[in-house]
Design an enzyme around this catalytic site. Sequence first.
Site, PDB file in Angstrom:
ATOM      1  N   GLU A 164      -6.461 -18.807  23.328  1.00 25.61           N
ATOM      2  CA  GLU A 164      -5.624 -18.619  22.143  1.00 25.61           C
ATOM      3  C   GLU A 164      -6.472 -18.141  20.965  1.00 25.61           C
ATOM      4  OE1 GLU A 164      -2.997 -21.976  21.694  1.00 25.61           O
ATOM      5  OE2 GLU A 164      -2.569 -22.019  23.830  1.00 25.61           O
ATOM      6  N   HIS A 405      11.278 -29.274  29.397  1.00 28.27           N
ATOM      7  CA  HIS A 405       9.910 -29.173  28.890  1.00 28.27           C
ATOM      8  C   HIS A 405       9.074 -30.292  29.487  1.00 28.27           C
ATOM      9  CE1 HIS A 405       6.797 -29.406  25.458  1.00 28.27           C
ATOM     10  NE2 HIS A 405       6.510 -28.383  26.227  1.00 28.27           N
ATOM     11  N   HIS A 406       7.948 -29.916  30.088  1.00 26.87           N
ATOM     12  CA  HIS A 406       6.979 -30.882  30.596  1.00 26.87           C
ATOM     13  C   HIS A 406       5.660 -30.674  29.882  1.00 26.87           C
ATOM     14  CE1 HIS A 406       9.153 -31.244  34.779  1.00 26.87           C
ATOM     15  NE2 HIS A 406       9.775 -31.905  33.821  1.00 26.87           N
ATOM     16  N   GLU A 407       5.464 -31.342  28.777  1.00 27.50           N
ATOM     17  CA  GLU A 407       4.122 -31.358  28.177  1.00 27.50           C
ATOM     18  C   GLU A 407       3.351 -32.445  28.911  1.00 27.50           C
ATOM     19  OE1 GLU A 407       2.192 -29.536  25.737  1.00 27.50           O
ATOM     20  OE2 GLU A 407       0.870 -30.800  26.930  1.00 27.50           O
ATOM     21  N   HIS A 475       2.326 -22.957  29.875  1.00 25.33           N
ATOM     22  CA  HIS A 475       1.427 -22.823  28.719  1.00 25.33           C
ATOM     23  C   HIS A 475       0.107 -23.525  29.031  1.00 25.33           C
ATOM     24  CE1 HIS A 475       4.100 -21.515  25.188  1.00 25.33           C
ATOM     25  NE2 HIS A 475       4.694 -21.173  26.316  1.00 25.33           N
ATOM     26  N   GLU A 476      -0.950 -22.999  28.451  1.00 24.39           N
ATOM     27  CA  GLU A 476      -2.307 -23.557  28.622  1.00 24.39           C
ATOM     28  C   GLU A 476      -2.716 -23.650  30.096  1.00 24.39           C
ATOM     29  OE1 GLU A 476      -0.088 -25.884  26.785  1.00 24.39           O
ATOM     30  OE2 GLU A 476      -0.391 -24.722  24.970  1.00 24.39           O
ATOM     31  N   GLU A 494       1.923 -18.469  28.829  1.00 21.49           N
ATOM     32  CA  GLU A 494       1.430 -18.216  27.476  1.00 21.49           C
ATOM     33  C   GLU A 494       0.047 -17.587  27.614  1.00 21.49           C
ATOM     34  OE1 GLU A 494       0.944 -20.755  23.405  1.00 21.49           O
ATOM     35  OE2 GLU A 494       0.053 -21.571  25.176  1.00 21.49           O
ATOM     36  N   GLU A 500       3.545 -18.596  17.942  1.00 26.74           N
ATOM     37  CA  GLU A 500       3.525 -19.870  17.209  1.00 26.74           C
ATOM     38  C   GLU A 500       2.417 -19.905  16.164  1.00 26.74           C
ATOM     39  OE1 GLU A 500       3.147 -22.132  20.770  1.00 26.74           O
ATOM     40  OE2 GLU A 500       1.049 -22.592  20.467  1.00 26.74           O
TER      41      GLU A 500
HETATM   42  C1  NOJ Z   1       1.577 -25.900  22.805  1.00 27.21           C
HETATM   43  C2  NOJ Z   1       2.537 -24.880  23.290  1.00 27.21           C
HETATM   44  O1  NOJ Z   1       1.971 -23.592  23.264  1.00 27.21           O
HETATM   45  C3  NOJ Z   1       3.774 -24.963  22.427  1.00 27.21           C
HETATM   46  O2  NOJ Z   1       4.668 -23.918  22.729  1.00 27.21           O
HETATM   47  C4  NOJ Z   1       4.390 -26.312  22.602  1.00 27.21           C
HETATM   48  O3  NOJ Z   1       5.504 -26.400  21.773  1.00 27.21           O
HETATM   49  C5  NOJ Z   1       3.389 -27.402  22.233  1.00 27.21           C
HETATM   50  N1  NOJ Z   1       2.166 -27.218  22.939  1.00 27.21           N
HETATM   51  C6  NOJ Z   1       3.899 -28.793  22.537  1.00 27.21           C
HETATM   52  O4  NOJ Z   1       3.994 -28.973  23.918  1.00 27.21           O
HETATM   53 CA    CA Z   2      -0.435 -23.060  23.489  1.00 29.27          CA
END
Ligand code: NOJ
Ligand code: CA
Length: 694
Positions: A164, A405-407, A475-476, A494, A500
């Site tokens: 990023e 969403h799975h963070e 993402h990541e 991503e 963002e």
């Molecule tokens: C980073 C991600 O790029 C973003 O899109 C997300 O909203 C946040 N993490 C929280 O999970």
């Molecule tokens: Ca990110």
Amino acid sequence: MTLLMSAAAISMGAVDISSPNGALRLNVDVDAAGTPVYSLDYKGKQLVAPGKLGLKADETAFTEGFRITGIDTVTVDRTWEPVWGEYDKVRDHFRELALHLQADNPDRKLTVRFRVFDDGLGFRYELPEQERNNYLTLKDELTEFNFTDNHKLYCIPGDYDTDEYLWSETTFSELPQALGNYRRHSEAQRTGGTTIQTPMLLKTPDSVYVNIHEAALDGYPAMLLDVDTENNGMKAHLVPDRLGVSAYLQMPFKTPWRTLIVSDDARDILASQLVLNLNEPNKIEDTSWIKPMKFMGVWWEMFTGNQKTWAYSDEYLAKPGVTDYSKLKPNGRHPANTENVKKYIDFASKHGIDGVLVEGWNEGWEDWASFRKNRQFRFDKPYPDFDLPYLRDYAKEKGVKLIMHHETAANAADYELQLDSAFRFMKDNNYDAVKTGYVGAIIPRSEHHTSQWMVDHARHVIEKAADYKIMVDSHEAPRPTGLCRTYPNWLAQESARGGEFESMGGNPPSHTCILPFTRLKGGPMDYTPGLFETRMSYYNEGKDSQAGTTLARQLALYLTMPSPMQMVCDLPENYDRFPDAFQFIKDVPVDWSDSKYLEAEPNRYITVARKDKNSDNWFVGAITDENPRTATIDLSFLPKGEKFEATIYEDAPGAHWKDNPQAYRIRKVDVDSRKKLKQPLAAGGGSAIMLRKK
Ligand code: NOJ
Ligand code: CA
């Protein structure tokens, strides 16, 4: 046609092979030390100077003492049909050379397979089964990419964990200075002052462009590049694990392809399908459930400030034994609540947007905030104010898909344990798509985001998702290398600095003029276009930054940053303020049958036309960097003799990304294939056109 030559015939000298059109010529040899070397000519001139090939392991070094035991060549010309993408058909046309090598040690057999396409070169190492030992602990890859002059480089700093970053336009010799300007996130991510990531782009003084990346990254760590700034060279640098090991391999094994996309026309770099061509064909038999889509999100609210949180409560769950979230005091700043989500569903339904992503719906965010990062996220436990059964039925009634969403907070090991229950829970609640996230150091071992273990994890998640007929936007995760061809449920990633960041300092207009030349060669990006309110002070008085874009440019990004899972990122209220411009986002497709790159220069400008996969309509997007420009849009791609109505969304006179971003206008004109439109673009601006067949 396969041509097998005898070892004796070729062991004495170098072998040459050309691309089908003859523009590229690959030369392969084994040097005096028995190390394989390659070089590449483009249009009769040396482009890549001789560079070494090989792998270094603890047990044995696949680097020298080799002799050639055989060479196979074959020409292949075939066409395949992607499930989604920029084209409905992709031609895969190359000449292949397999160089079979053997050293005196019977456990040292190696094949290097080269494919020379009209648009570049791919090569990979194949480790066949050896006589005695079939396990390797890989320490290093020798692969070199050597150039002949102090070329221009477009790159981001080498980092084991994140991509990023903003891009540098620099040269070999100036690289240390360019990279020195970056703030590194942590000591763990430091790779040295002259290491960069792939995909990277290079431009020679003769304006030959070369994109260097890898294809089909699987079972192996991601590749960075150590740059030799004095000799204009680069060498593979494999992301190590926590103990410094690059990869644990069991033979037979094939490494990812190392790729060079080459052309003296920048548009060809954008059009190239070389990385996809080097990936395995689609492994998913029934793809009827894979549906490209646009989606909104309970998301931007949390980025724009005003203290909105993913978490339901400001209280931590630090107290041992507390598992009942309904006992926590709600903070009142939690947008993933039933009433608010309902508003997004209503808006999406009204405007024909397919999905709504909801972030902050599940238990665990409090613990994350408290940095007690172990096993905190539950993927089957909605917060008390998120009435899932109700919203599930409501979304269904409104014809909108909720997106999960799975963070994981980078707790990848725990995610693997929860995967089945998480995906089952999704299916039970009518979810077909998930956005995954891996923010922070990888738990439990503080592995790197792009090490072999995380590459394996990513493939495990995508395969498991396919078993459940789930589409993924990650993402990541390790940066894409075209695996979306093999697993077309991997719609987007991503893996770069996304939209963002407009709320965290901003992305300069040039940022989206370089990503398509670099990051996007691996696969689509969840860039999150569609930002209409670009002044951060609008959201939050404390912020004074400004997104690097005009409003009209945000529309063009739907063409220049194509993705089959494309966000409509702004707040519903902001679309209600500009309903005529919003019409373009409603109309623009996310899946294409053809694409024509009309104008391009990295970091400067891109103009592209695409044909809708499901209608006769064409769409055009044009963007520029911080300099105003007039795009020339030659409509000769339109079918001859047919009339089209062009609806042009453009920067109004006086528009400027910095102080007048919302000045746009919309006009209609009738056109046909003989027309060349002269389209003015403001500083940091853009233009989007819908061509509707009359
Ligand atoms: C980073 C991600 O790029 C973003 O899109 C997300 O909203 C946040 N993490 C929280 O999970
Ligand atoms: Ca990110």
